[in-house]
Design a protein around this motif. Structure first.
Motif, PDB file in Angstrom:
ATOM      1  N   PHE A  77      13.122  60.532  50.722  1.00 51.61           N
ATOM      2  CA  PHE A  77      12.314  60.990  51.854  1.00 51.61           C
ATOM      3  C   PHE A  77      13.068  62.015  52.684  1.00 51.61           C
ATOM      4  CE2 PHE A  77      10.525  60.723  56.133  1.00 51.61           C
ATOM      5  CZ  PHE A  77       9.177  60.856  55.868  1.00 51.61           C
ATOM      6  N   THR A  78      14.388  61.824  52.811  1.00 56.42           N
ATOM      7  CA  THR A  78      15.227  62.745  53.577  1.00 56.42           C
ATOM      8  C   THR A  78      16.647  62.644  53.059  1.00 56.42           C
ATOM      9  OG1 THR A  78      15.698  63.572  55.819  1.00 56.42           O
ATOM     10  CG2 THR A  78      15.845  61.174  55.483  1.00 56.42           C
ATOM     11  N   ALA A  79      17.542  63.447  53.630  1.00 54.81           N
ATOM     12  CA  ALA A  79      18.941  63.452  53.200  1.00 54.81           C
ATOM     13  C   ALA A  79      19.861  63.456  54.410  1.00 54.81           C
ATOM     14  CB  ALA A  79      19.217  64.672  52.330  1.00 54.81           C
ATOM     15  N   PHE A  80      21.007  62.801  54.256  1.00 57.96           N
ATOM     16  CA  PHE A  80      22.044  62.770  55.286  1.00 57.96           C
ATOM     17  C   PHE A  80      23.319  63.358  54.703  1.00 57.96           C
ATOM     18  CE2 PHE A  80      19.907  58.578  56.666  1.00 57.96           C
ATOM     19  CZ  PHE A  80      18.958  59.254  57.421  1.00 57.96           C
ATOM     20  N   ALA A  81      24.002  64.164  55.485  1.00 61.60           N
ATOM     21  CA  ALA A  81      25.283  64.728  55.070  1.00 61.60           C
ATOM     22  C   ALA A  81      26.396  63.723  55.333  1.00 61.60           C
ATOM     23  CB  ALA A  81      25.553  66.018  55.846  1.00 61.60           C
ATOM     24  N   VAL A  82      27.291  63.600  54.385  1.00 59.84           N
ATOM     25  CA  VAL A  82      28.483  62.757  54.531  1.00 59.84           C
ATOM     26  C   VAL A  82      29.685  63.569  54.065  1.00 59.84           C
ATOM     27  CG1 VAL A  82      27.234  60.567  54.252  1.00 59.84           C
ATOM     28  CG2 VAL A  82      28.211  61.685  52.246  1.00 59.84           C
ATOM     29  N   ALA A  95      28.778  46.764  51.272  1.00 66.54           N
ATOM     30  CA  ALA A  95      27.961  46.179  52.342  1.00 66.54           C
ATOM     31  C   ALA A  95      26.623  45.651  51.824  1.00 66.54           C
ATOM     32  CB  ALA A  95      27.719  47.217  53.438  1.00 66.54           C
ATOM     33  N   GLY A  96      26.390  45.754  50.507  1.00 63.36           N
ATOM     34  CA  GLY A  96      25.176  45.213  49.912  1.00 63.36           C
ATOM     35  C   GLY A  96      24.026  46.186  49.771  1.00 63.36           C
ATOM     36  N   VAL A  97      24.263  47.466  50.005  1.00 62.49           N
ATOM     37  CA  VAL A  97      23.200  48.467  49.895  1.00 62.49           C
ATOM     38  C   VAL A  97      22.903  48.750  48.429  1.00 62.49           C
ATOM     39  CG1 VAL A  97      22.564  50.871  50.407  1.00 62.49           C
ATOM     40  CG2 VAL A  97      23.782  49.495  52.115  1.00 62.49           C
ATOM     41  N   THR A  98      21.613  48.867  48.115  1.00 67.99           N
ATOM     42  CA  THR A  98      21.167  49.186  46.763  1.00 67.99           C
ATOM     43  C   THR A  98      21.037  50.696  46.610  1.00 67.99           C
ATOM     44  OG1 THR A  98      19.937  47.112  46.623  1.00 67.99           O
ATOM     45  CG2 THR A  98      19.288  48.874  45.092  1.00 67.99           C
ATOM     46  N   PHE A  99      21.607  51.219  45.555  1.00 68.68           N
ATOM     47  CA  PHE A  99      21.498  52.641  45.238  1.00 68.68           C
ATOM     48  C   PHE A  99      20.626  52.807  44.002  1.00 68.68           C
ATOM     49  CE2 PHE A  99      24.889  52.994  48.170  1.00 68.68           C
ATOM     50  CZ  PHE A  99      24.927  54.320  48.589  1.00 68.68           C
ATOM     51  N   THR A 100      19.745  53.795  44.038  1.00 74.23           N
ATOM     52  CA  THR A 100      18.941  54.125  42.862  1.00 74.23           C
ATOM     53  C   THR A 100      19.582  55.254  42.069  1.00 74.23           C
ATOM     54  OG1 THR A 100      17.558  55.676  44.091  1.00 74.23           O
ATOM     55  CG2 THR A 100      16.806  53.377  43.988  1.00 74.23           C
ATOM     56  N   GLN A 101      20.553  55.935  42.684  1.00 72.78           N
ATOM     57  CA  GLN A 101      21.328  56.968  41.987  1.00 72.78           C
ATOM     58  C   GLN A 101      22.768  56.866  42.463  1.00 72.78           C
ATOM     59  OE1 GLN A 101      20.329  61.312  42.405  1.00 72.78           O
ATOM     60  NE2 GLN A 101      22.529  61.400  42.775  1.00 72.78           N
ATOM     61  N   ALA A 102      23.668  56.601  41.539  1.00 73.56           N
ATOM     62  CA  ALA A 102      25.099  56.596  41.858  1.00 73.56           C
ATOM     63  C   ALA A 102      25.527  58.033  42.139  1.00 73.56           C
ATOM     64  CB  ALA A 102      25.881  56.015  40.687  1.00 73.56           C
ATOM     65  N   PRO A 103      26.703  58.234  42.705  1.00 69.44           N
ATOM     66  CA  PRO A 103      27.157  59.606  42.967  1.00 69.44           C
ATOM     67  C   PRO A 103      27.067  60.481  41.724  1.00 69.44           C
ATOM     68  CG  PRO A 103      28.603  58.067  44.061  1.00 69.44           C
ATOM     69  CD  PRO A 103      27.677  57.249  43.195  1.00 69.44           C
ATOM     70  N   LEU A 104      26.519  61.666  41.924  1.00 79.10           N
ATOM     71  CA  LEU A 104      26.303  62.631  40.850  1.00 79.10           C
ATOM     72  C   LEU A 104      26.719  64.003  41.363  1.00 79.10           C
ATOM     73  CD1 LEU A 104      25.055  63.322  38.050  1.00 79.10           C
ATOM     74  CD2 LEU A 104      22.862  63.570  39.234  1.00 79.10           C
ATOM     75  N   THR A 105      27.629  64.645  40.666  1.00 76.08           N
ATOM     76  CA  THR A 105      28.089  65.968  41.071  1.00 76.08           C
ATOM     77  C   THR A 105      27.318  67.018  40.290  1.00 76.08           C
ATOM     78  OG1 THR A 105      30.262  65.108  41.621  1.00 76.08           O
ATOM     79  CG2 THR A 105      30.098  67.486  41.255  1.00 76.08           C
ATOM     80  N   MET A 106      26.755  67.968  41.036  1.00 76.37           N
ATOM     81  CA  MET A 106      25.992  69.080  40.454  1.00 76.37           C
ATOM     82  C   MET A 106      26.523  70.359  41.084  1.00 76.37           C
ATOM     83  SD  MET A 106      22.302  67.231  40.874  1.00 76.37           S
ATOM     84  CE  MET A 106      22.794  66.588  42.479  1.00 76.37           C
ATOM     85  N   GLY A 107      27.462  70.990  40.409  1.00 73.24           N
ATOM     86  CA  GLY A 107      28.074  72.192  40.981  1.00 73.24           C
ATOM     87  C   GLY A 107      28.815  71.837  42.259  1.00 73.24           C
ATOM     88  N   PRO A 108      28.503  72.535  43.348  1.00 69.82           N
ATOM     89  CA  PRO A 108      29.245  72.318  44.599  1.00 69.82           C
ATOM     90  C   PRO A 108      28.768  71.129  45.431  1.00 69.82           C
ATOM     91  CG  PRO A 108      27.650  74.052  44.908  1.00 69.82           C
ATOM     92  CD  PRO A 108      27.583  73.656  43.446  1.00 69.82           C
ATOM     93  N   VAL A 109      27.719  70.446  44.987  1.00 67.71           N
ATOM     94  CA  VAL A 109      27.168  69.338  45.781  1.00 67.71           C
ATOM     95  C   VAL A 109      27.258  68.027  45.001  1.00 67.71           C
ATOM     96  CG1 VAL A 109      24.776  69.680  45.031  1.00 67.71           C
ATOM     97  CG2 VAL A 109      25.225  68.614  47.217  1.00 67.71           C
ATOM     98  N   THR A 110      27.565  66.956  45.732  1.00 67.19           N
ATOM     99  CA  THR A 110      27.531  65.608  45.167  1.00 67.19           C
ATOM    100  C   THR A 110      26.494  64.827  45.951  1.00 67.19           C
ATOM    101  OG1 THR A 110      29.853  65.713  44.540  1.00 67.19           O
ATOM    102  CG2 THR A 110      28.866  63.522  44.670  1.00 67.19           C
ATOM    103  N   THR A 111      25.636  64.101  45.233  1.00 67.24           N
ATOM    104  CA  THR A 111      24.587  63.322  45.883  1.00 67.24           C
ATOM    105  C   THR A 111      24.588  61.890  45.367  1.00 67.24           C
ATOM    106  OG1 THR A 111      22.881  63.848  44.246  1.00 67.24           O
ATOM    107  CG2 THR A 111      23.093  65.363  46.119  1.00 67.24           C
TER     108      THR A 111
END
Length: 127
Positions: A77-82, A95-111
């Motif tokens: 729905f939205t994105a936050f910068a970290v 902390a128990g948070v569920t992720f639907t996508q683990a960290p993924l690096t695509m060029g200069p950005v990781t999401t």
């Protein structure tokens, strides 16, 4: 002109407030009763006078089907910068948070994409 606030549509404002503050680390800016709902905003502790995130009730009949369709398609729905997606992912998984996508690096950005427990997928991104 500048962006002062933006909204995330939540199914339960109290649950959302706990998740966005206790888990993600935002701080409450405004919490004003407004009948059945509240004018409820959070901000980054790093920018207390910055952009406010409105924890907006998803009470409008069009909202829940819209949110469900986004989640079904895996669309945040939205994105936050970290600073570091990998570190934030590790902290939130612990902390128990569920992720639907683990960290993924695509060029200069990781999401990475997490479930906010309020009916939304939220993307974390670092450059």
């Amino acid at each position: 002109m500048k962006i002062a606030m933006t909204s995330v549509l939540v199914d339960d404002q109290e649950k959302a407030l706990r998740f966005y503050t206790d888990v993600l680390g935002f701080v409450t800016k405004h919490d004003v009763p407004m009948g059945e709902h509240r004018w409820l905003t959070v901000v980054s502790p790093e920018a207390p006078d910055g952009v406010e995130l409105v924890l907006e009730p998803d009470a409008h009949p069009a909202v829940r089907p819209f949110k469900a369709a986004l989640v079904a398609d895996g669309i945040p729905f939205t994105a936050f910068a970290v600073e570091d997606v990998h570190a934030e992912h590790a902290r939130l998984v612990a902390a128990g948070v569920t992720f639907t996508q683990a960290p993924l690096t695509m060029g200069p950005v990781t999401t990475a994409v997490l479930d906010d427990t309020c009916g939304n997928l939220i993307q974390l991104a670092s450059m």
